[in-house]
Scaffold this active site. Structure first.
Site: not given
Ligand code: PEP
Length: 247
Positions: A9, A11, A94, A96, A166, A172, A212
């Site tokens: 992803n 973003k 997601h 976000e 998630e 992040g 992460s």
């Molecule tokens: C994501 O954006 O779905 C995500 C899991 O980000 P990160 O791997 O940076 O935690």
């Protein structure tokens, strides 16, 4: 036997030129391995990245879509616009988007239905905040998010969908759920899919962990019984993505 699926992803990162550079730098290294690989890139990067990966097994995904086919929805993108250019996957719900763009479970459901009707594979994101985890409501919450997202989705379509668990506190932040924490929630998601549909659908649906994921933790996370790969944010923008895909 479910095939591992690793999706990056990106973003809101990478201009079209930068996106092509990154796709080119990754493509030979992540193509043809044991996992399905998907690059979920910003809308303006979709066509150049599709072109860059065209003779590979790497699929391209969008990070959002609108649930209507067309009309007065300024700034939005339809499912048909995505499929016509060759996009195969779309991230839906997601955290976000839920947090900054007010996406509700009902909107996630409408988008899921539209994606499936158009022939896109949805990557449906679910997950709890740190407060919710501390309140002990993670499983109930994720079950509810999954149930609402899949309202009206046929068993056949659910079999080829992807759900990404998630935990929001892990996105992040560099803080990853333990293998067991991630496994427990992914197993609960599979259980709710079994309750909605049947054992065969639960066995078939792919459930990713995201939060992460990096080159150091991917192998152990993906080895858990109910984790079928990862949705990777930050590390998907780096050379490290190769090691995650080739865990
Ligand atoms: C994501 O954006 O779905 C995500 C899991 O980000 P990160 O791997 O940076 O935690």
């Amino acid at each position: 036997m479910r095939k591992t699926i690793v999706a990056g992803n990106w973003k809101m990162n990478k201009t079209p030129k930068e996106a092509v550079e990154l796709a080119n730098s990754l493509k030979d290294k992540v193509n043809g391995g044991a996992a399905d690989v998907v690059l979920c890139v910003p809308f303006v990067d979709l066509i150049p990245v599709l072109e860059a990966v065209k003779d590979t097994n790497i699929a391209v995904g969008a990070q959002n879509l609108h649930f209507e086919d067309s009309g007065a929805f300024t700034g939005e993108i339809s499912a048909k616009m995505l499929t016509e250019i060759g996009v195969k996957y779309v991230i839906i719900g997601h955290s976000e988007r839920r947090a900054y763009f007010a996406e509700t479970d009902e909107i996630v459901n409408k988008k899921t239905l539209k994606a499936i009707a158009a022939g896109l594979t949805p990557i449906i994101c679910v997950g709890e905040t740190l407060t919710q985890r501390e309140q002990g409501v993670t499983i109930e919450l994720v079950r509810l998010q999954t149930k609402i997202a899949l309202q009206g989705v046929s068993g056949g379509a659910a079999k080829s969908a992807v759900i990404a668990y998630e935990p929001i506190w892990a996105i992040g932040t560099g803080k990853t759920a333990t293998n067991q924490e991630a496994q427990d929630v992914c197993a609960a998601i599979r259980q709710v899919v079994k309750e909605i549909y049947d054992a065969a659908t639960a066995e078939a649906i792919r459930i990713q962990y995201g939060g992460s994921v990096n080159a150091g933790n991917a192998k152990d996370l993906f080895a858990m019984a109910d984790i079928d790969g990862g949705l990777v944010g930050g590390a998907s923008l780096k050379a490290e993505f190769e090691q995650i895909v080739n865990f």
